[in-house]
Design an enzyme around this catalytic site. Sequence first.
Site, short mmCIF file in Angstrom:
data_model
loop_
_atom_site.label_atom_id
_atom_site.label_comp_id
_atom_site.label_asym_id
_atom_site.label_seq_id
_atom_site.Cartn_x
_atom_site.Cartn_y
_atom_site.Cartn_z
N GLU A 29 0.87 -1.17 0.00
CA GLU A 29 0.00 0.00 0.00
C GLU A 29 0.91 1.22 0.00
OE1 GLU A 29 -2.21 0.88 3.55
OE2 GLU A 29 -3.55 2.25 2.49
N ARG B 12 5.90 -12.55 9.37
CA ARG B 12 6.62 -11.34 9.05
C ARG B 12 7.93 -11.31 9.80
NH1 ARG B 12 2.55 -7.22 10.62
NH2 ARG B 12 3.53 -6.27 8.82
N LYS C 185 4.72 -0.08 10.30
CA LYS C 185 4.70 1.19 9.59
C LYS C 185 4.25 2.31 10.52
CE LYS C 185 3.57 0.10 4.80
NZ LYS C 185 2.52 0.22 3.79
#
Length: 582
Positions: free
Chosen positions: A55, A280, A290
């Site tokens: 994104e 992850r 983020k």
Amino acid sequence: MTTSNGPERGDGSPSEENTDPKSDGRPSNFIERLIEEDNKTGRFGGKVHTRFPPEPNGYLHIGHAKSICLNFALAIKFGGKCNLRFDDTNPTTEDEEYVRSIQEDVRWLGFDWEDRLFYASDFFEELYAFAVKLVRKGKAYVDNLSADDISRHRGSLYEPGRESPHRERSVEENLDLLARMRKGEFDEGTHVLRAKIDMASPNLNLRDPVLYRIRKAAHHRTGTRWVIYPLYDFAHGQCDSLEGITHSICTLEFENHRALYDWFCQELEIHHPQQIEFARLNLTYAVMSKRKLLRLVKDSHVHGWNDPRMLTISGLRRRGYTPEALRSFCDEIGVTKFNSVIDMVVLENALRTDLNRRAPRFMAAVRPLKVVVENYPEGQSEEVEAINNPEDPAAGMRKMPFSRVLYIERDDFMEDPPKKFFRLAPGREVRLRYAYFVKCTGVVKDPTTGEVVEVRCTYDPATKGGDARDGRKVKATLHWVSASHAITAEVRLYNHLFSAEHPEDVPEGQDFLVNLNPNSLEVLPNAKLEPAIAGAAPGFRCQFERLGYFCVDTDSRPGRLVFNRSVTLKDDWSKIQKRDGA
RNA sequence: UGCCGGAUCGUCUAAUUGGUAGGACAACAGACUCUGAAUCUGUGUGUCGGGGUUCAAGUCCCUGUCCGGCAACCA
């Protein structure tokens, strides 16, 4: 000049060929095994098509690098393709700046999506058609409950939800409402399109998830063409499908979304990729989300997204990391579903391994201590020959000026050394690398502070080049620079951004910022460097012998080089000091 | 109190799908060394617990424990 590897840009390419994933035939992780199984059964006709779907709402970090390497390497390994797709379904958080930086980072890492650059927003029309199809099938409805009410109706982890009073609207009414949503007749938050699945599902994602919401915000690509935007669940899988993705690889937190992913593909009767989840990346002494990285930037705890202390790709690049090091790191850590934390030294080691092989060496005294060679004639100088890279004979030799006044590293001298210290000390003889043996005859101190400001030595002319023909041994070899020939530069030493191994482990009521390392950046404005490095351009990487790997920072100006320490060399001496509890 | 997922040396990760538990990093010891680097050599009471099946279990079955994720109109 015998130099064959002078300072030049180190950002790039000739020697940085793409190191393909290991091709020893055997699957190297569970995903490859799943793909092999699919290939065996012909599920996707032997085709493998992956995608990296960021994104554009932030900069890429080392965790994304893991995903990028995984997706592209899989495609390469199985003779397939990998797309780059921007998952841009939320106009309020996304920005062109991120689109740009993400592409730059993926390319820099060494991967090529060729002509397969996509945006979820490319598919807004198709997605809308999918929504209409669902409504026609009676599988979606327009709800005008408030967000709060929808949330309340959803129930909890332990109790089923309740159906919305608008759940049984007619297909015609839903079609009409949806069309009017699209036309902009309603305000934000007043209407949403929801899938009609099961309000009692134990998987909360299946309790009539929202498909479209009204957002009267300009989108970075579609402008104001749309006022309704699909949510992740309604966009991601269908985009995968439209792009012909076979294996849709994502992180573990989407595991519970797979049921929805599958539901849409089935109800819509479209090509159905296989979603596969992996864990992850987590690293010690770092945060990866983020949101937290954004916080560090916005609250000025670091100097921007590409601050060399940040584990963003751009930060690592500026820090001096190579694409090869990052790729081999990603390869080394493996891919599993186990929630692990990789030791930061693994990352650092990947860089050392890469740079040891190819970084030219130079000498630099980053905390210079003046040395006067008493028996070396004043005003005289000579040149000694130095090896550019002992790991690479092709790198050749260079000359270094030697003279009466030198700088050595402050840490290489102790007036009253402990037993295991075998560098320079009063009465002791050491080698100045490539030059001479010198013996310390005394020190000069600042009369007020008592600090040693100068070391006095004599040299042995018979040891020229650094060899004692009489077989005499010294226990240490020091790096040095000639004072009158040296250039002055700024050197920035970086340490972990966080002082806690697990920065997010904090007492109730506190947050990860309490673990910020106050000493993560140390600026040394007066480092002394050998003159051969004077022409180095930003991005140039080298080793300062015995100190570490450094690269020229973009803050450099003509006549004022700035170096970043990318990573230290391994250092047994500092380990001994730590262990012996100095 | 629900659903989904996970658990192998200190850390990450393999184990030909039931057949000698191996590698990398770390650590430690030594060799070598004009970088206390690099390189080389050596060093491991590791399969979450308890039952079971089997000639044989990290792998299969039962059971327990612990850890992670999930209740944005974020992705």
